[in-house]
Design a protein around this motif. Structure first.
Motif, PDB file in Angstrom:
ATOM      1  N   PHE A   1       6.903   6.094   3.781  1.00 15.54           N
ATOM      2  CA  PHE A   1       6.295   4.614   4.214  1.00 15.54           C
ATOM      3  C   PHE A   1       7.009   3.406   4.639  1.00 15.54           C
ATOM      4  O   PHE A   1       8.143   3.283   4.090  1.00 15.54           O
ATOM      5  N   PRO A   2       6.310   2.778   5.661  1.00 18.08           N
ATOM      6  CA  PRO A   2       7.132   1.518   5.934  1.00 18.08           C
ATOM      7  C   PRO A   2       7.118   0.818   4.855  1.00 18.08           C
ATOM      8  O   PRO A   2       6.244   0.669   4.085  1.00 18.08           O
ATOM      9  N   GLU A   3       8.369  -0.196   4.429  1.00 19.86           N
ATOM     10  CA  GLU A   3       8.213  -0.818   3.404  1.00 19.86           C
ATOM     11  C   GLU A   3       6.923  -1.961   3.101  1.00 19.86           C
ATOM     12  O   GLU A   3       6.339  -2.063   1.966  1.00 19.86           O
ATOM     13  N   ASP A   4       6.353  -2.479   4.110  1.00 22.48           N
ATOM     14  CA  ASP A   4       5.196  -3.184   4.126  1.00 22.48           C
ATOM     15  C   ASP A   4       4.095  -2.385   3.654  1.00 22.48           C
ATOM     16  O   ASP A   4       2.903  -3.224   3.123  1.00 22.48           O
ATOM     17  N   ALA A   5       4.063  -1.494   4.150  1.00 23.56           N
ATOM     18  CA  ALA A   5       2.788  -0.639   3.964  1.00 23.56           C
ATOM     19  C   ALA A   5       2.678   0.087   2.444  1.00 23.56           C
ATOM     20  O   ALA A   5       1.518   0.400   2.012  1.00 23.56           O
ATOM     21  N   LEU A   6       3.815   0.368   1.973  1.00 21.39           N
ATOM     22  CA  LEU A   6       3.494   1.154   0.719  1.00 21.39           C
ATOM     23  C   LEU A   6       2.896   0.607  -0.585  1.00 21.39           C
ATOM     24  O   LEU A   6       2.008   1.178  -0.969  1.00 21.39           O
ATOM     25  N   PHE A   7       2.986  -0.767  -0.448  1.00 21.35           N
ATOM     26  CA  PHE A   7       2.077  -1.496  -1.493  1.00 21.35           C
ATOM     27  C   PHE A   7       0.786  -2.333  -0.739  1.00 21.35           C
ATOM     28  O   PHE A   7       0.097  -2.951  -1.673  1.00 21.35           O
ATOM     29  N   SER A   8       0.514  -2.105   0.543  1.00 18.48           N
ATOM     30  CA  SER A   8      -0.508  -2.687   0.975  1.00 18.48           C
ATOM     31  C   SER A   8      -1.554  -1.823   1.658  1.00 18.48           C
ATOM     32  O   SER A   8      -2.760  -2.050   1.641  1.00 18.48           O
ATOM     33  N   PHE A   9      -1.134  -0.769   2.221  1.00 15.23           N
ATOM     34  CA  PHE A   9      -2.056  -0.084   2.923  1.00 15.23           C
ATOM     35  C   PHE A   9      -2.779   0.968   2.294  1.00 15.23           C
ATOM     36  O   PHE A   9      -2.314   1.764   1.372  1.00 15.23           O
ATOM     37  N   THR A  10      -4.116   1.267   2.746  1.00 13.90           N
ATOM     38  CA  THR A  10      -5.060   2.133   2.159  1.00 13.90           C
ATOM     39  C   THR A  10      -5.889   2.730   3.452  1.00 13.90           C
ATOM     40  O   THR A  10      -6.195   1.738   4.180  1.00 13.90           O
ATOM     41  N   ALA A  11      -6.064   4.048   3.190  1.00 17.37           N
ATOM     42  CA  ALA A  11      -6.840   4.720   4.398  1.00 17.37           C
ATOM     43  C   ALA A  11      -8.232   4.639   4.083  1.00 17.37           C
ATOM     44  O   ALA A  11      -8.999   4.872   4.848  1.00 17.37           O
ATOM     45  N   ALA A  12      -8.624   4.438   2.899  1.00 15.05           N
ATOM     46  CA  ALA A  12     -10.192   4.365   2.483  1.00 15.05           C
ATOM     47  C   ALA A  12     -10.251   3.460   1.245  1.00 15.05           C
ATOM     48  O   ALA A  12     -10.279   3.798   0.234  1.00 15.05           O
ATOM     49  N   PRO A  13     -10.568   2.085   1.754  1.00 13.79           N
ATOM     50  CA  PRO A  13     -10.818   1.179   0.473  1.00 13.79           C
ATOM     51  C   PRO A  13     -11.918   1.787  -0.405  1.00 13.79           C
ATOM     52  O   PRO A  13     -12.720   2.453   0.461  1.00 13.79           O
ATOM     53  N   PRO A  14     -12.114   1.668  -1.615  1.00 12.70           N
ATOM     54  CA  PRO A  14     -11.419   0.767  -2.453  1.00 12.70           C
ATOM     55  C   PRO A  14     -10.022   1.717  -3.092  1.00 12.70           C
ATOM     56  O   PRO A  14      -9.615   1.255  -4.056  1.00 12.70           O
ATOM     57  N   MET A  15      -9.612   2.561  -2.490  1.00 14.25           N
ATOM     58  CA  MET A  15      -8.290   3.370  -2.950  1.00 14.25           C
ATOM     59  C   MET A  15      -7.201   2.569  -3.065  1.00 14.25           C
ATOM     60  O   MET A  15      -6.883   1.727  -2.356  1.00 14.25           O
ATOM     61  N   ARG A  16      -6.587   2.680  -3.924  1.00 18.36           N
ATOM     62  CA  ARG A  16      -5.202   1.981  -4.045  1.00 18.36           C
ATOM     63  C   ARG A  16      -4.240   2.555  -3.155  1.00 18.36           C
ATOM     64  O   ARG A  16      -4.095   3.487  -2.539  1.00 18.36           O
ATOM     65  N   SER A  17      -3.286   1.659  -2.959  1.00 19.70           N
ATOM     66  CA  SER A  17      -2.113   1.818  -2.057  1.00 19.70           C
ATOM     67  C   SER A  17      -1.242   3.102  -2.581  1.00 19.70           C
ATOM     68  O   SER A  17      -1.373   3.293  -3.832  1.00 19.70           O
ATOM     69  N   PHE A  18      -0.574   3.546  -1.820  1.00 22.42           N
ATOM     70  CA  PHE A  18       0.446   4.697  -2.349  1.00 22.42           C
ATOM     71  C   PHE A  18       1.478   4.405  -3.202  1.00 22.42           C
ATOM     72  O   PHE A  18       1.698   5.143  -4.292  1.00 22.42           O
ATOM     73  N   GLY A  19       1.919   3.262  -2.994  1.00 24.16           N
ATOM     74  CA  GLY A  19       3.000   2.633  -4.183  1.00 24.16           C
ATOM     75  C   GLY A  19       2.469   2.578  -5.489  1.00 24.16           C
ATOM     76  O   GLY A  19       2.819   2.722  -6.357  1.00 24.16           O
ATOM     77  N   GLU A  20       1.049   1.969  -5.618  1.00 29.44           N
ATOM     78  CA  GLU A  20       0.452   1.820  -6.971  1.00 29.44           C
ATOM     79  C   GLU A  20       0.101   3.293  -7.268  1.00 29.44           C
ATOM     80  O   GLU A  20       0.119   3.421  -8.700  1.00 29.44           O
ATOM     81  N   LEU A  21      -0.320   4.213  -6.569  1.00 30.05           N
ATOM     82  CA  LEU A  21      -0.553   5.591  -6.958  1.00 30.05           C
ATOM     83  C   LEU A  21       0.559   6.016  -7.821  1.00 30.05           C
ATOM     84  O   LEU A  21       0.688   6.619  -8.678  1.00 30.05           O
ATOM     85  N   ALA A  22       1.784   5.811  -6.602  1.00 31.49           N
ATOM     86  CA  ALA A  22       3.110   6.248  -7.481  1.00 31.49           C
ATOM     87  C   ALA A  22       3.615   5.651  -8.750  1.00 31.49           C
ATOM     88  O   ALA A  22       4.083   6.571  -9.602  1.00 31.49           O
ATOM     89  N   TRP A  23       3.255   4.655  -8.914  1.00 33.17           N
ATOM     90  CA  TRP A  23       3.460   4.021 -10.250  1.00 33.17           C
ATOM     91  C   TRP A  23       2.782   4.631 -11.115  1.00 33.17           C
ATOM     92  O   TRP A  23       3.041   5.074 -12.566  1.00 33.17           O
ATOM     93  N   GLU A  24       1.430   5.116 -11.029  1.00 32.28           N
ATOM     94  CA  GLU A  24       0.502   5.927 -11.966  1.00 32.28           C
ATOM     95  C   GLU A  24       1.316   7.147 -12.248  1.00 32.28           C
ATOM     96  O   GLU A  24       1.304   7.538 -13.301  1.00 32.28           O
TER      97      GLU A  24
ATOM     98  N   LEU B   1     -13.817  11.853   1.595  1.00 32.35           N
ATOM     99  CA  LEU B   1     -14.974  11.211   1.044  1.00 32.35           C
ATOM    100  C   LEU B   1     -15.012   9.957   0.923  1.00 32.35           C
ATOM    101  O   LEU B   1     -16.114   9.146   1.136  1.00 32.35           O
ATOM    102  N   ARG B   2     -13.905   9.274   0.270  1.00 30.29           N
ATOM    103  CA  ARG B   2     -14.016   7.701   0.263  1.00 30.29           C
ATOM    104  C   ARG B   2     -13.976   7.010   1.501  1.00 30.29           C
ATOM    105  O   ARG B   2     -14.911   6.197   1.511  1.00 30.29           O
ATOM    106  N   ALA B   3     -13.652   7.461   2.652  1.00 35.79           N
ATOM    107  CA  ALA B   3     -13.738   6.984   3.986  1.00 35.79           C
ATOM    108  C   ALA B   3     -15.234   6.893   4.257  1.00 35.79           C
ATOM    109  O   ALA B   3     -15.794   6.249   5.188  1.00 35.79           O
TER     110      ALA B   3
END
Lengths: 161, 161
Positions: free
Chosen positions: A34-57, B148-150
């Protein structure tokens, strides 16, 4: 020659460790892709979490497994503070788990691993809990692949571990 | 009491079957959760395939595993014709595999399952191949969750099997 009363089983602890670490290595490469700025901000389908947040889970669930393996303590404590939105902190925490897993898993007693007990999420064996953590990582990492594709980035090869 | 020379292992064939069928049941619910017209047309991140196309890949990989379990034949034959873009055909093929798996897997010889041999994708044991198929299903199904979320649809609960 091993003599025991357990039913024939097919996955050794070494194989399970290799399998798990292989998944963790792949997830690490997805975090890095992931680009540094997208890791904790981008989601392909709101309200899904960013991949950085998923990775912390995922990191938290591995910590839960490590505590269970070390102390047979399967109580769940949710994180006290929000995880830092910072890739290097995430990767440092990720990498710190790798040798701990490599040390803990081969020492586990197979009979204990297969015996159901009260867990945070019901009657499960430690093994079922570990497999759930691996499945959950695979599940969310697959979602990270969609995020990367939506960002126009080729993800790491799934079959490379 | 079982006496054998295999290293202690932790996953019985019954557990593996339950694990696999649980994943297959969840994937089936994800297939059903898509609107009929979106299943074979929607993607959250072009050029990714639709979830219907991904699900046919999963069905094909399970067929590959069933052929390997039945005949120890691990050659890969790509599909001769395009898979129908039709949910009921997909679900019929999916459901036909369920009793075949339930019959084949418990009959497998554990030592054979754990022994590496030449596969379509290199030196792997049958077990590693089955676990790869399950992982691949989990991976692509996670992507279906993003689709599905999208589409604004709540996916089935991941932890319900």
């Amino acid at each position: 020659m091993t003599i025991h009363t357990m039913p024939a089983a097919v996955l050794t602890l070494d194989d399970l460790l290799t399998h798990w670490q292989g998944h963790r290595g792949l997830t690490r490469r997805v975090i890095e892709a992931f680009p540094e700025d997208a890791l904790f901000s981008f989601t392909a389908a709101p309200p899904m979490r960013s991949f950085g947040e998923l990775a912390w889970e995922l990191q938290g669930l591995t910590d839960y497994c490590l505590k269970g393996l070390a102390q047979n303590d399967w109580s769940w404590q949710p994180p006290q503070e929000p995880d830092p939105k910072d890739r290097s902190a995430l990767l440092t925490a990720w990498d710190a788990q790798t040798p701990r897993l490599a040390q803990a898993l081969p020492l586990a007693d197979p009979e204990w691993l297969m015996r159901k007990q009260e867990m945070a999420w019901g009657q499960l064996s430690p093994l079922e809990t570990l497999l759930y953590a691996i499945d959950n990582e695979n599940h969310h990492r697959g979602q990270g692949y969609v995020y990367l594709r939506a960002l126009g980035i080729e993800p790491p090869a799934f079959y490379e571990r």
